[in-house]
Motif scaffolding. Structure first.
Motif, PDB file in Angstrom:
ATOM      1  N   GLU A 112       0.638  -7.995  -2.778  1.00  0.00           N
ATOM      2  CA  GLU A 112       0.284  -8.099  -4.193  1.00  0.00           C
ATOM      3  C   GLU A 112       1.494  -7.861  -5.083  1.00  0.00           C
ATOM      4  O   GLU A 112       1.702  -8.565  -6.063  1.00  0.00           O
ATOM      5  CB  GLU A 112      -0.820  -7.107  -4.540  1.00  0.00           C
ATOM      6  CG  GLU A 112      -1.238  -7.204  -5.997  1.00  0.00           C
ATOM      7  CD  GLU A 112      -2.387  -6.290  -6.362  1.00  0.00           C
ATOM      8  OE1 GLU A 112      -2.425  -5.883  -7.539  1.00  0.00           O
ATOM      9  OE2 GLU A 112      -3.238  -5.978  -5.504  1.00  0.00           O
ATOM     10  N   GLN A 113       2.298  -6.869  -4.751  1.00  0.00           N
ATOM     11  CA  GLN A 113       3.445  -6.514  -5.589  1.00  0.00           C
ATOM     12  C   GLN A 113       4.584  -7.523  -5.507  1.00  0.00           C
ATOM     13  O   GLN A 113       5.255  -7.790  -6.492  1.00  0.00           O
ATOM     14  CB  GLN A 113       3.958  -5.119  -5.221  1.00  0.00           C
ATOM     15  CG  GLN A 113       2.946  -4.010  -5.448  1.00  0.00           C
ATOM     16  CD  GLN A 113       2.465  -3.926  -6.878  1.00  0.00           C
ATOM     17  OE1 GLN A 113       3.259  -3.807  -7.811  1.00  0.00           O
ATOM     18  NE2 GLN A 113       1.162  -4.020  -7.068  1.00  0.00           N
ATOM     19  N   PRO A 150      -3.138  -0.097  -7.782  1.00  0.00           N
ATOM     20  CA  PRO A 150      -2.960  -1.147  -6.776  1.00  0.00           C
ATOM     21  C   PRO A 150      -3.084  -0.666  -5.324  1.00  0.00           C
ATOM     22  O   PRO A 150      -3.482  -1.434  -4.459  1.00  0.00           O
ATOM     23  CB  PRO A 150      -1.570  -1.719  -7.058  1.00  0.00           C
ATOM     24  CG  PRO A 150      -0.927  -0.811  -8.033  1.00  0.00           C
ATOM     25  CD  PRO A 150      -1.984   0.039  -8.663  1.00  0.00           C
ATOM     26  N   TYR A 186      -0.845  -4.109  -0.241  1.00  0.00           N
ATOM     27  CA  TYR A 186      -0.168  -3.648  -1.454  1.00  0.00           C
ATOM     28  C   TYR A 186       1.147  -4.414  -1.623  1.00  0.00           C
ATOM     29  O   TYR A 186       1.451  -4.921  -2.704  1.00  0.00           O
ATOM     30  CB  TYR A 186       0.093  -2.140  -1.363  1.00  0.00           C
ATOM     31  CG  TYR A 186       0.943  -1.609  -2.487  1.00  0.00           C
ATOM     32  CD1 TYR A 186       0.378  -1.278  -3.717  1.00  0.00           C
ATOM     33  CD2 TYR A 186       2.320  -1.447  -2.330  1.00  0.00           C
ATOM     34  CE1 TYR A 186       1.152  -0.786  -4.757  1.00  0.00           C
ATOM     35  CE2 TYR A 186       3.105  -0.964  -3.360  1.00  0.00           C
ATOM     36  CZ  TYR A 186       2.521  -0.642  -4.570  1.00  0.00           C
ATOM     37  OH  TYR A 186       3.303  -0.171  -5.602  1.00  0.00           O
ATOM     38  N   GLN A 229     -10.902 -12.275  -0.048  1.00  0.00           N
ATOM     39  CA  GLN A 229     -10.501 -11.399  -1.148  1.00  0.00           C
ATOM     40  C   GLN A 229     -11.422 -11.516  -2.358  1.00  0.00           C
ATOM     41  O   GLN A 229     -11.842 -10.499  -2.920  1.00  0.00           O
ATOM     42  CB  GLN A 229      -9.064 -11.673  -1.573  1.00  0.00           C
ATOM     43  CG  GLN A 229      -8.623 -10.757  -2.710  1.00  0.00           C
ATOM     44  CD  GLN A 229      -7.180 -10.937  -3.083  1.00  0.00           C
ATOM     45  OE1 GLN A 229      -6.346 -11.177  -2.222  1.00  0.00           O
ATOM     46  NE2 GLN A 229      -6.881 -10.825  -4.361  1.00  0.00           N
TER      47      GLN A 229
END
Length: 160
Positions: A31-32, A100, A28, A78
């Protein structure tokens, strides 16, 4: 039932279970923030494993090797994991449209489903518990169970 986070309760989960939670958090964060897997891995290993989540309550230490394996596999595979997740979701809700945290959870679980080390039913059960740590009301845990069951049957049909 205690208000203590599920993966912080002493003796409740193994180091691998804690590593799964950390892997979801790390994916997470990647990604953020756009940070690399190596940067996030170092941060988690140096500062997050065993951190205090509330006064007097520490998270389990976690299995660094298992954490690293999940991260590496989730990053390396992924696209394949996301495609498998998309096939498990309804057509109107591709992975890009889901929360997310759930996306990170499906990527971590997909990384483990791609390996033969842990039986798929155990992977599903473990990540349902991780979902409960993030979503204590339980609705998402049922969703996670259904999606991971579909993914597991695709990734490892021989196990069913």
């Amino acid at each position: 039932m205690s208000d203590t986070p599920p993966l912080a309760r002493p003796g409740r989960h193994s180091m691998k279970s804690a590593s799964r939670l950390y892997a979801v958090q790390a994916l997470y964060q990647m990604e953020q923030s756009g940070e690399s897997a190596d940067t996030v891995r170092r941060e988690f290993l140096d500062f997050r494993f065993g951190e205090e989540v509330e006064e007097g309550v520490e998270m389990a230490e976690g299995d660094a090797r298992h954490f690293g394996l999940i991260l590496d596999e989730a990053v390396n595979w992924q696209a394949k994991i996301d495609q498998m997740t998309d096939r498990a979701l309804v057509a109107k809700w591709p992975i890009a449209r889901i929360d997310p945290v759930l996306r990170a959870l499906f990527r971590a679980a997909g990384a483990e489903l791609g390996q033969q080390a842990t039986p798929p039913k155990v992977v599903i059960m473990e990540y349902v518990e991780v979902a409960k740590a993030f979503y204590p009301e339980g609705r998402e845990a049922k969703f996670v169970n259904a999606v991971l069951d579909h993914m597991a049957r695709e990734a490892r049909p021989e196990a069913f």
